[in-house]
Motif scaffolding. Structure first.
Motif, PDB file in Angstrom:
ATOM      1  N   ASN A  99     -53.252   9.840 -11.961  1.00 39.56           N
ATOM      2  CA  ASN A  99     -52.079  10.701 -11.743  1.00 39.56           C
ATOM      3  C   ASN A  99     -51.728  10.813 -10.266  1.00 39.56           C
ATOM      4  O   ASN A  99     -50.550  10.914  -9.912  1.00 39.56           O
ATOM      5  CB  ASN A  99     -52.302  12.083 -12.343  1.00 39.56           C
ATOM      6  CG  ASN A  99     -52.140  12.092 -13.846  1.00 39.56           C
ATOM      7  OD1 ASN A  99     -51.775  11.096 -14.454  1.00 39.56           O
ATOM      8  ND2 ASN A  99     -52.434  13.222 -14.462  1.00 39.56           N
ATOM      9  N   LYS A 100     -52.721  10.775  -9.408  1.00 37.86           N
ATOM     10  CA  LYS A 100     -52.461  10.827  -7.964  1.00 37.86           C
ATOM     11  C   LYS A 100     -51.634   9.606  -7.540  1.00 37.86           C
ATOM     12  O   LYS A 100     -50.715   9.721  -6.746  1.00 37.86           O
ATOM     13  CB  LYS A 100     -53.781  10.869  -7.195  1.00 37.86           C
ATOM     14  CG  LYS A 100     -53.598  10.904  -5.691  1.00 37.86           C
ATOM     15  CD  LYS A 100     -54.913  11.092  -4.982  1.00 37.86           C
ATOM     16  CE  LYS A 100     -55.645   9.783  -4.899  1.00 37.86           C
ATOM     17  NZ  LYS A 100     -56.860   9.847  -4.076  1.00 37.86           N
ATOM     18  N   TYR A 101     -51.942   8.452  -8.117  1.00 36.51           N
ATOM     19  CA  TYR A 101     -51.192   7.236  -7.791  1.00 36.51           C
ATOM     20  C   TYR A 101     -49.839   7.204  -8.499  1.00 36.51           C
ATOM     21  O   TYR A 101     -48.920   6.564  -8.015  1.00 36.51           O
ATOM     22  CB  TYR A 101     -52.009   5.983  -8.139  1.00 36.51           C
ATOM     23  CG  TYR A 101     -53.019   5.662  -7.075  1.00 36.51           C
ATOM     24  CD1 TYR A 101     -52.760   4.704  -6.104  1.00 36.51           C
ATOM     25  CD2 TYR A 101     -54.229   6.343  -7.007  1.00 36.51           C
ATOM     26  CE1 TYR A 101     -53.674   4.416  -5.115  1.00 36.51           C
ATOM     27  CE2 TYR A 101     -55.154   6.063  -6.014  1.00 36.51           C
ATOM     28  CZ  TYR A 101     -54.872   5.096  -5.074  1.00 36.51           C
ATOM     29  OH  TYR A 101     -55.778   4.830  -4.088  1.00 36.51           O
ATOM     30  N   ASP A 102     -49.740   7.850  -9.663  1.00 36.23           N
ATOM     31  CA  ASP A 102     -48.472   7.955 -10.406  1.00 36.23           C
ATOM     32  C   ASP A 102     -47.717   6.620 -10.355  1.00 36.23           C
ATOM     33  O   ASP A 102     -46.597   6.528  -9.859  1.00 36.23           O
ATOM     34  CB  ASP A 102     -47.623   9.086  -9.823  1.00 36.23           C
ATOM     35  CG  ASP A 102     -46.451   9.477 -10.696  1.00 36.23           C
ATOM     36  OD1 ASP A 102     -46.394   9.074 -11.875  1.00 36.23           O
ATOM     37  OD2 ASP A 102     -45.560  10.178 -10.187  1.00 36.23           O
ATOM     38  N   LEU A 103     -48.343   5.594 -10.892  1.00 36.07           N
ATOM     39  CA  LEU A 103     -47.896   4.211 -10.747  1.00 36.07           C
ATOM     40  C   LEU A 103     -46.424   3.963 -11.061  1.00 36.07           C
ATOM     41  O   LEU A 103     -45.806   3.097 -10.462  1.00 36.07           O
ATOM     42  CB  LEU A 103     -48.758   3.296 -11.626  1.00 36.07           C
ATOM     43  CG  LEU A 103     -50.248   3.294 -11.289  1.00 36.07           C
ATOM     44  CD1 LEU A 103     -51.020   2.492 -12.320  1.00 36.07           C
ATOM     45  CD2 LEU A 103     -50.478   2.778  -9.895  1.00 36.07           C
ATOM     46  N   LEU A 104     -45.892   4.701 -11.984  1.00 37.83           N
ATOM     47  CA  LEU A 104     -44.496   4.483 -12.386  1.00 37.83           C
ATOM     48  C   LEU A 104     -43.588   5.660 -12.031  1.00 37.83           C
ATOM     49  O   LEU A 104     -42.426   5.691 -12.429  1.00 37.83           O
ATOM     50  CB  LEU A 104     -44.424   4.167 -13.877  1.00 37.83           C
ATOM     51  CG  LEU A 104     -45.197   2.896 -14.276  1.00 37.83           C
ATOM     52  CD1 LEU A 104     -45.260   2.763 -15.783  1.00 37.83           C
ATOM     53  CD2 LEU A 104     -44.564   1.663 -13.640  1.00 37.83           C
ATOM     54  N   GLY A 105     -44.115   6.631 -11.291  1.00 34.79           N
ATOM     55  CA  GLY A 105     -43.306   7.751 -10.828  1.00 34.79           C
ATOM     56  C   GLY A 105     -42.982   8.788 -11.886  1.00 34.79           C
ATOM     57  O   GLY A 105     -42.119   9.638 -11.670  1.00 34.79           O
ATOM     58  N   THR A 144     -42.350  -4.050 -16.242  1.00 35.57           N
ATOM     59  CA  THR A 144     -42.766  -2.753 -15.712  1.00 35.57           C
ATOM     60  C   THR A 144     -44.122  -2.867 -15.030  1.00 35.57           C
ATOM     61  O   THR A 144     -44.309  -2.372 -13.916  1.00 35.57           O
ATOM     62  CB  THR A 144     -42.816  -1.706 -16.838  1.00 35.57           C
ATOM     63  OG1 THR A 144     -41.516  -1.596 -17.412  1.00 35.57           O
ATOM     64  CG2 THR A 144     -43.262  -0.355 -16.327  1.00 35.57           C
ATOM     65  N   ALA A 145     -45.075  -3.525 -15.680  1.00 36.80           N
ATOM     66  CA  ALA A 145     -46.413  -3.687 -15.098  1.00 36.80           C
ATOM     67  C   ALA A 145     -46.342  -4.449 -13.780  1.00 36.80           C
ATOM     68  O   ALA A 145     -47.053  -4.117 -12.826  1.00 36.80           O
ATOM     69  CB  ALA A 145     -47.333  -4.399 -16.077  1.00 36.80           C
ATOM     70  N   ASN A 146     -45.476  -5.450 -13.713  1.00 38.58           N
ATOM     71  CA  ASN A 146     -45.348  -6.258 -12.505  1.00 38.58           C
ATOM     72  C   ASN A 146     -44.550  -5.553 -11.407  1.00 38.58           C
ATOM     73  O   ASN A 146     -44.539  -6.014 -10.264  1.00 38.58           O
ATOM     74  CB  ASN A 146     -44.735  -7.611 -12.825  1.00 38.58           C
ATOM     75  CG  ASN A 146     -45.671  -8.479 -13.638  1.00 38.58           C
ATOM     76  OD1 ASN A 146     -46.887  -8.366 -13.516  1.00 38.58           O
ATOM     77  ND2 ASN A 146     -45.121  -9.330 -14.477  1.00 38.58           N
ATOM     78  N   SER A 147     -43.888  -4.449 -11.736  1.00 40.82           N
ATOM     79  CA  SER A 147     -43.145  -3.705 -10.712  1.00 40.82           C
ATOM     80  C   SER A 147     -44.088  -2.893  -9.817  1.00 40.82           C
ATOM     81  O   SER A 147     -43.697  -2.435  -8.750  1.00 40.82           O
ATOM     82  CB  SER A 147     -42.112  -2.774 -11.360  1.00 40.82           C
ATOM     83  OG  SER A 147     -42.745  -1.664 -11.982  1.00 40.82           O
ATOM     84  N   ILE A 148     -45.326  -2.742 -10.253  1.00 40.27           N
ATOM     85  CA  ILE A 148     -46.342  -2.045  -9.461  1.00 40.27           C
ATOM     86  C   ILE A 148     -46.924  -3.060  -8.484  1.00 40.27           C
ATOM     87  O   ILE A 148     -47.355  -4.132  -8.893  1.00 40.27           O
ATOM     88  CB  ILE A 148     -47.436  -1.459 -10.370  1.00 40.27           C
ATOM     89  CG1 ILE A 148     -46.823  -0.497 -11.392  1.00 40.27           C
ATOM     90  CG2 ILE A 148     -48.522  -0.774  -9.547  1.00 40.27           C
ATOM     91  CD1 ILE A 148     -47.724  -0.159 -12.565  1.00 40.27           C
ATOM     92  N   SER A 149     -46.933  -2.723  -7.214  1.00 35.98           N
ATOM     93  CA  SER A 149     -47.370  -3.703  -6.211  1.00 35.98           C
ATOM     94  C   SER A 149     -48.858  -4.026  -6.347  1.00 35.98           C
ATOM     95  O   SER A 149     -49.659  -3.186  -6.782  1.00 35.98           O
ATOM     96  CB  SER A 149     -47.079  -3.192  -4.799  1.00 35.98           C
ATOM     97  OG  SER A 149     -48.021  -2.222  -4.411  1.00 35.98           O
ATOM     98  N   ALA A 150     -49.199  -5.240  -5.942  1.00 36.83           N
ATOM     99  CA  ALA A 150     -50.595  -5.678  -5.965  1.00 36.83           C
ATOM    100  C   ALA A 150     -51.458  -4.763  -5.099  1.00 36.83           C
ATOM    101  O   ALA A 150     -52.599  -4.453  -5.449  1.00 36.83           O
ATOM    102  CB  ALA A 150     -50.692  -7.127  -5.484  1.00 36.83           C
ATOM    103  N   GLU A 151     -50.904  -4.302  -3.994  1.00 38.65           N
ATOM    104  CA  GLU A 151     -51.645  -3.418  -3.095  1.00 38.65           C
ATOM    105  C   GLU A 151     -51.961  -2.086  -3.772  1.00 38.65           C
ATOM    106  O   GLU A 151     -53.067  -1.552  -3.627  1.00 38.65           O
ATOM    107  CB  GLU A 151     -50.860  -3.178  -1.806  1.00 38.65           C
ATOM    108  CG  GLU A 151     -51.606  -2.318  -0.814  1.00 38.65           C
ATOM    109  CD  GLU A 151     -50.848  -2.127   0.493  1.00 38.65           C
ATOM    110  OE1 GLU A 151     -51.293  -1.278   1.279  1.00 38.65           O
ATOM    111  OE2 GLU A 151     -49.823  -2.794   0.718  1.00 38.65           O
ATOM    112  N   VAL A 152     -51.011  -1.553  -4.522  1.00 41.81           N
ATOM    113  CA  VAL A 152     -51.241  -0.285  -5.228  1.00 41.81           C
ATOM    114  C   VAL A 152     -52.317  -0.474  -6.296  1.00 41.81           C
ATOM    115  O   VAL A 152     -53.237   0.344  -6.405  1.00 41.81           O
ATOM    116  CB  VAL A 152     -49.929   0.265  -5.835  1.00 41.81           C
ATOM    117  CG1 VAL A 152     -50.198   1.435  -6.768  1.00 41.81           C
ATOM    118  CG2 VAL A 152     -48.980   0.687  -4.724  1.00 41.81           C
ATOM    119  N   TYR A 153     -52.216  -1.543  -7.080  1.00 38.50           N
ATOM    120  CA  TYR A 153     -53.267  -1.818  -8.073  1.00 38.50           C
ATOM    121  C   TYR A 153     -54.634  -1.925  -7.390  1.00 38.50           C
ATOM    122  O   TYR A 153     -55.617  -1.379  -7.864  1.00 38.50           O
ATOM    123  CB  TYR A 153     -52.992  -3.136  -8.805  1.00 38.50           C
ATOM    124  CG  TYR A 153     -52.086  -3.052 -10.000  1.00 38.50           C
ATOM    125  CD1 TYR A 153     -52.416  -2.298 -11.127  1.00 38.50           C
ATOM    126  CD2 TYR A 153     -50.909  -3.794 -10.045  1.00 38.50           C
ATOM    127  CE1 TYR A 153     -51.592  -2.266 -12.243  1.00 38.50           C
ATOM    128  CE2 TYR A 153     -50.081  -3.773 -11.164  1.00 38.50           C
ATOM    129  CZ  TYR A 153     -50.434  -3.000 -12.258  1.00 38.50           C
ATOM    130  OH  TYR A 153     -49.636  -2.975 -13.370  1.00 38.50           O
TER     131      TYR A 153
END
Length: 87
Positions: free
Chosen positions: A11-17, A65-74
Motif C-alpha cells: 500500500n505504501k508503494y500504491d503501484l497503480l495509484g 497495466t502491469a507493464n505501466s509500473i516501472s521496473a525500478e518501482v517493482y
C-alpha cells in the motif's frame, strides 16, 4: 513478516495509484495474498520476486497495466519486501 506487514508495504508503494485516489486499504488484497503465498512456497531473490509480481498484476489486471509500473518501482518494492521477509 505476516500478511498485514506485506499489505502495509504494498500500500505504501500504491503501484497503480488506487489508494491515493481514495480506494480502501484492502484494494490490493488479492494481489497481496498471491504475493504472500508465492513467498511462502519458494525462496526468491529480487529478480524472481519482480517477475512473480508482474505475473500476478498481469493476471489480476492485464499486461498493459502491469507493464505501466516501472521496473525500478517493482525492484524497490521487491527489495523492501524481501528485506522484511528475512527478518
Amino acid at each position: 513478516m505476516n500478511i498485514e506487514d506485506l499489505t502495509q508495504i504494498v500500500n505504501k508503494y500504491d503501484l497503480l495509484g488506487f489508494i491515493e485516489g481514495g480506494a480502501p486499504d484492502d484494494e490490493y488484497q488479492p494481489e497481496i495474498a498471491d504475493i504472500f503465498v508465492a513467498l511462502r512456497k519458494k525462496s526468491m531473490d529480487e529478480t524472481e520476486l519482480v517477475e512473480k509480481m508482474k505475473e500476478i498484476f498481469t493476471r489480476w489486471f492485464n499486461a498493459s497495466t502491469a507493464n505501466s509500473i516501472s521496473a525500478e518501482v517493482y525492484k524497490n518494492l521487491a527489495h523492501e519486501i524481501l528485506t522484511e521477509w528475512k527478518r
